[in-house]
Design an enzyme around this catalytic site. Sequence first.
Site, PDB file in Angstrom:
ATOM      1  N   GLU A  20      -6.979 -32.017  -6.854  1.00  0.00           N
ATOM      2  CA  GLU A  20      -7.195 -33.402  -7.265  1.00  0.00           C
ATOM      3  C   GLU A  20      -6.595 -34.329  -6.217  1.00  0.00           C
ATOM      4  O   GLU A  20      -5.428 -34.190  -5.859  1.00  0.00           O
ATOM      5  CB  GLU A  20      -6.554 -33.661  -8.627  1.00  0.00           C
ATOM      6  CG  GLU A  20      -6.624 -35.083  -9.102  1.00  0.00           C
ATOM      7  CD  GLU A  20      -8.038 -35.648  -9.152  1.00  0.00           C
ATOM      8  OE1 GLU A  20      -8.282 -36.672  -8.470  1.00  0.00           O
ATOM      9  OE2 GLU A  20      -8.893 -35.077  -9.849  1.00  0.00           O
ATOM     10  N   GLY A  47     -10.267 -31.851  -2.528  1.00  0.00           N
ATOM     11  CA  GLY A  47     -10.950 -30.670  -3.035  1.00  0.00           C
ATOM     12  C   GLY A  47     -11.863 -30.020  -2.014  1.00  0.00           C
ATOM     13  O   GLY A  47     -12.017 -28.793  -1.989  1.00  0.00           O
ATOM     14  N   ASP A  94     -16.714 -31.374  -9.063  1.00  0.00           N
ATOM     15  CA  ASP A  94     -17.012 -32.542  -9.892  1.00  0.00           C
ATOM     16  C   ASP A  94     -16.668 -33.797  -9.096  1.00  0.00           C
ATOM     17  O   ASP A  94     -15.673 -34.468  -9.355  1.00  0.00           O
ATOM     18  CB  ASP A  94     -16.199 -32.463 -11.185  1.00  0.00           C
ATOM     19  CG  ASP A  94     -16.464 -33.632 -12.112  1.00  0.00           C
ATOM     20  OD1 ASP A  94     -17.466 -34.342 -11.928  1.00  0.00           O
ATOM     21  OD2 ASP A  94     -15.643 -33.851 -13.021  1.00  0.00           O
TER      22      ASP A  94
END
Length: 168
Positions: free
Chosen positions: A6, A32, A52
């Site tokens: 993160e 990431g 994501d």
Amino acid sequence: RLVFAETHAKEAHALRALAARQKLVSVLETDGYAAVKAHLPPRENRGLVLMDPPYESDLEFDSVLAALETGHARWPTGTFCIWYPLTERAAPLRFRRNLERAGIPKVLSCTLSVMPDDTPVGMRGSGLVIVNPPWLLDERLGELLPDLHRLLVPDGSGGTSVEWWVGE
């Protein structure tokens, strides 16, 4: 074993708090995309990489593809799952074309849209690109996504799709 990457300090702290007592969970405050190179292949040689991205700009798709190419080169048998928004912007289509040209085999895409394609809303649904999906996942998603769509959208707006962008 679970490794989260993160970029944002506040979010990384929240993830650490959630996983505080879990011995097999690590939270890295890092990019990431860089973590893909640093942590693949996993020592277990099995697993899933879930991406994501925030998609704050159309250039994010290029970063996703570069990370996927790096990850796949380091771990060609790994399963990679990438979330992407369904929008009217050209970037998702460009991402698909570039991914099809990348030479990565076994690329499945599934989408779920809760609004019609011509809706003025920015994001009408979501998609997942899955590289090296588990056997028969395409068939199972083809059965399950329409049921999920009916539950989420009783009026039938939008729809679902499951298609191979790249075969073996």
